[in-house]
Design a protein around this motif. Sequence first.
Motif, mmCIF file in Angstrom:
data_model
loop_
_atom_site.group_PDB
_atom_site.id
_atom_site.type_symbol
_atom_site.label_atom_id
_atom_site.label_comp_id
_atom_site.label_asym_id
_atom_site.label_seq_id
_atom_site.Cartn_x
_atom_site.Cartn_y
_atom_site.Cartn_z
ATOM 1 N N ALA A 26 0.835 -1.206 0.000
ATOM 2 C CA ALA A 26 0.000 0.000 0.000
ATOM 3 C C ALA A 26 0.868 1.253 0.000
ATOM 4 O O ALA A 26 0.552 2.245 -0.673
ATOM 5 C CB ALA A 26 -0.927 -0.010 1.217
ATOM 6 N N ILE A 27 1.977 1.200 0.745
ATOM 7 C CA ILE A 27 2.904 2.341 0.758
ATOM 8 C C ILE A 27 3.643 2.451 -0.571
ATOM 9 O O ILE A 27 3.757 3.534 -1.151
ATOM 10 C CB ILE A 27 3.893 2.193 1.925
ATOM 11 N N PHE A 28 4.132 1.319 -1.087
ATOM 12 C CA PHE A 28 4.887 1.331 -2.340
ATOM 13 C C PHE A 28 4.026 1.731 -3.537
ATOM 14 O O PHE A 28 4.538 2.258 -4.524
ATOM 15 C CB PHE A 28 5.480 -0.056 -2.617
ATOM 16 N N SER A 29 2.714 1.457 -3.464
ATOM 17 C CA SER A 29 1.845 1.697 -4.614
ATOM 18 C C SER A 29 1.786 3.171 -5.010
ATOM 19 O O SER A 29 1.462 3.495 -6.156
ATOM 20 C CB SER A 29 0.431 1.180 -4.320
ATOM 21 N N LEU A 116 3.080 -1.907 -15.850
ATOM 22 C CA LEU A 116 4.347 -2.569 -16.142
ATOM 23 C C LEU A 116 4.981 -3.138 -14.873
ATOM 24 O O LEU A 116 5.566 -4.227 -14.889
ATOM 25 C CB LEU A 116 5.316 -1.582 -16.812
ATOM 26 N N VAL A 117 4.842 -2.413 -13.772
ATOM 27 C CA VAL A 117 5.393 -2.892 -12.502
ATOM 28 C C VAL A 117 4.590 -4.088 -11.986
ATOM 29 O O VAL A 117 5.019 -4.781 -11.073
ATOM 30 C CB VAL A 117 5.421 -1.741 -11.467
ATOM 31 N N GLY A 118 3.439 -4.369 -12.600
ATOM 32 C CA GLY A 118 2.642 -5.524 -12.211
ATOM 33 C C GLY A 118 3.361 -6.844 -12.366
ATOM 34 O O GLY A 118 2.943 -7.862 -11.804
ATOM 35 N N ILE A 119 4.465 -6.861 -13.111
ATOM 36 C CA ILE A 119 5.242 -8.083 -13.277
ATOM 37 C C ILE A 119 6.165 -8.336 -12.092
ATOM 38 O O ILE A 119 6.751 -9.411 -11.957
ATOM 39 C CB ILE A 119 6.064 -8.009 -14.584
ATOM 40 N N LEU A 120 6.293 -7.369 -11.200
ATOM 41 C CA LEU A 120 7.249 -7.453 -10.098
ATOM 42 C C LEU A 120 7.055 -8.666 -9.195
ATOM 43 O O LEU A 120 8.045 -9.314 -8.818
ATOM 44 C CB LEU A 120 7.210 -6.161 -9.282
ATOM 45 N N PRO A 121 5.816 -9.054 -8.810
ATOM 46 C CA PRO A 121 5.697 -10.237 -7.956
ATOM 47 C C PRO A 121 6.206 -11.507 -8.616
ATOM 48 O O PRO A 121 6.761 -12.382 -7.951
ATOM 49 C CB PRO A 121 4.202 -10.318 -7.653
ATOM 50 N N LEU A 122 6.022 -11.624 -9.931
ATOM 51 C CA LEU A 122 6.518 -12.799 -10.635
ATOM 52 C C LEU A 122 8.045 -12.786 -10.698
ATOM 53 O O LEU A 122 8.702 -13.808 -10.507
ATOM 54 C CB LEU A 122 5.921 -12.844 -12.043
ATOM 55 N N ALA A 123 8.599 -11.613 -10.961
ATOM 56 C CA ALA A 123 10.060 -11.501 -10.986
ATOM 57 C C ALA A 123 10.643 -11.771 -9.602
ATOM 58 O O ALA A 123 11.712 -12.381 -9.474
ATOM 59 C CB ALA A 123 10.460 -10.105 -11.469
ATOM 60 N N THR A 124 9.941 -11.346 -8.562
ATOM 61 C CA THR A 124 10.408 -11.603 -7.197
ATOM 62 C C THR A 124 10.448 -13.096 -6.918
ATOM 63 O O THR A 124 11.374 -13.599 -6.274
ATOM 64 C CB THR A 124 9.479 -10.910 -6.176
ATOM 65 N N GLY A 262 5.477 -12.097 -1.786
ATOM 66 C CA GLY A 262 5.707 -11.256 -2.957
ATOM 67 C C GLY A 262 4.488 -11.146 -3.845
ATOM 68 O O GLY A 262 4.293 -10.137 -4.534
ATOM 69 N N GLN A 263 3.610 -12.171 -3.809
ATOM 70 C CA GLN A 263 2.422 -12.141 -4.646
ATOM 71 C C GLN A 263 1.380 -11.138 -4.160
ATOM 72 O O GLN A 263 0.443 -10.815 -4.877
ATOM 73 C CB GLN A 263 1.804 -13.541 -4.717
ATOM 74 N N VAL A 264 1.540 -10.623 -2.929
ATOM 75 C CA VAL A 264 0.629 -9.588 -2.431
ATOM 76 C C VAL A 264 0.719 -8.350 -3.318
ATOM 77 O O VAL A 264 -0.214 -7.541 -3.387
ATOM 78 C CB VAL A 264 0.967 -9.232 -0.970
ATOM 79 N N GLN A 265 1.841 -8.213 -4.027
ATOM 80 C CA GLN A 265 2.005 -7.077 -4.924
ATOM 81 C C GLN A 265 0.992 -7.077 -6.059
ATOM 82 O O GLN A 265 0.911 -6.100 -6.814
ATOM 83 C CB GLN A 265 3.414 -7.086 -5.520
ATOM 84 N N LEU A 266 0.218 -8.142 -6.182
ATOM 85 C CA LEU A 266 -0.794 -8.189 -7.239
ATOM 86 C C LEU A 266 -1.819 -7.068 -7.098
ATOM 87 O O LEU A 266 -2.471 -6.686 -8.073
ATOM 88 C CB LEU A 266 -1.499 -9.549 -7.257
ATOM 89 N N VAL A 267 -1.972 -6.510 -5.896
ATOM 90 C CA VAL A 267 -2.902 -5.393 -5.732
ATOM 91 C C VAL A 267 -2.240 -4.046 -6.022
ATOM 92 O O VAL A 267 -2.925 -3.029 -6.103
ATOM 93 C CB VAL A 267 -3.493 -5.356 -4.303
ATOM 94 N N GLN A 268 -0.921 -4.046 -6.204
ATOM 95 C CA GLN A 268 -0.222 -2.772 -6.368
ATOM 96 C C GLN A 268 -0.635 -1.997 -7.609
ATOM 97 O O GLN A 268 -0.799 -0.764 -7.539
ATOM 98 C CB GLN A 268 1.298 -2.993 -6.356
ATOM 99 N N ALA A 294 -5.962 -8.310 -16.046
ATOM 100 C CA ALA A 294 -5.409 -9.552 -16.596
ATOM 101 C C ALA A 294 -4.107 -9.939 -15.896
ATOM 102 O O ALA A 294 -3.888 -11.108 -15.560
ATOM 103 C CB ALA A 294 -5.176 -9.395 -18.102
ATOM 104 N N VAL A 295 -3.238 -8.962 -15.669
ATOM 105 C CA VAL A 295 -1.981 -9.241 -14.979
ATOM 106 C C VAL A 295 -2.244 -9.710 -13.558
ATOM 107 O O VAL A 295 -1.661 -10.687 -13.074
ATOM 108 C CB VAL A 295 -1.071 -7.991 -14.976
ATOM 109 N N ILE A 296 -3.139 -9.026 -12.857
ATOM 110 C CA ILE A 296 -3.458 -9.380 -11.470
ATOM 111 C C ILE A 296 -4.085 -10.775 -11.404
ATOM 112 O O ILE A 296 -3.771 -11.569 -10.516
ATOM 113 C CB ILE A 296 -4.394 -8.329 -10.853
ATOM 114 N N ALA A 297 -4.953 -11.096 -12.369
ATOM 115 C CA ALA A 297 -5.571 -12.420 -12.391
ATOM 116 C C ALA A 297 -4.527 -13.505 -12.606
ATOM 117 O O ALA A 297 -4.565 -14.564 -11.964
ATOM 118 C CB ALA A 297 -6.634 -12.479 -13.499
ATOM 119 N N THR A 298 -3.576 -13.243 -13.489
ATOM 120 C CA THR A 298 -2.518 -14.219 -13.753
ATOM 121 C C THR A 298 -1.677 -14.467 -12.508
ATOM 122 O O THR A 298 -1.384 -15.608 -12.147
ATOM 123 C CB THR A 298 -1.616 -13.728 -14.895
#
Length: 310
Positions: A26-29, A116-124, A262-268, A294-298
């Motif tokens: 929430a802070i990072f978003s 674009l930053v939505g890929i961050l949890p997967l990269a993490t 790290g997957q909590v970032q899906l809401v970011q 779509a990214v969040i669902a994935t």
Amino acid sequence: MTAYTISASITSDDSRGMLLGLAGVAIFSLTLPFTRLAVGGTDFAPDGLSPMFVALARALGAAVLAGAWLVWQRASWPPRGAWLPLTLVALGCVIGFPWLTSIAMRTLPAAHGAVLVGILPLATAVFAALLGGEKPSRGFWIMAVCGSALVAGFALRQGGAGLHAADLAIFAAVLLAAMGYAAGGRLSQTLGGQHTICWALVLAAPPLVPVVAWLCWRDAALIAAADPAAWAGFAYTCVFSMFIGFFFWYRGMALGGVARVGQVQLVQPFLSLLGAAVFLGEALDWQTVVFAIAVIATVGVGRKMGVKRR
């Protein structure tokens, strides 16, 4: 201790880790919207600060806060084995991500950057496997590839069938941040989340001091002319994005695991899109929202796949 007690303890740690991770997210978003505000070019802050100054000076400011916190806590020096992961955190989260996103936000809408930053949890999760000894399942990796393809497709569509330099800067920033998240999350299990980010900030400070001093001299006129809103954006990224947010984030990953939390970032992306609309007045076009969903669902499906921890 019974098996039930052990299971309940693990579940409790996972839940606490997810909640702490959510607070950090929430802070990072709001980092991208406030970075966009700090570098100027918006209706709220036409005259902003230079991207390099925003990135490096905010890291140095956070390092001062971190040093004061360590002195107050009378913290002992980290063990020898902690210095390599601390260096990765410093390179990825303290210097790399802020610098590259500040450059990108000079020309890129915050809403676009948020997707674009939505890929961050997967990269993490990838770096959690490489650096942290975690073993996500095959299904998890399949969803990681799908998420990466969606994000790349969004960038190509929005960029007119070609990646712009700002898009590439965001992707590079994501890789560096993921590296820092994984290394810091693993180290936090033994060193503690607060000590991990504080020591990483202090470690990055010596090379930052001469560079920031030179930027102050070079950009003196620009700094003096910057709008109050730009300084407000800078202050948020310094105090919250670079310092307080990591207290929650690394503690959460220490409790629940790097890949899982790290997957909590899906809401970011959603929170960043909302922040860009509220603070910058950016419109939420339907294409951006569809790709974000779509990214969040994935990532959400990937989160349900198994992850083994040492």
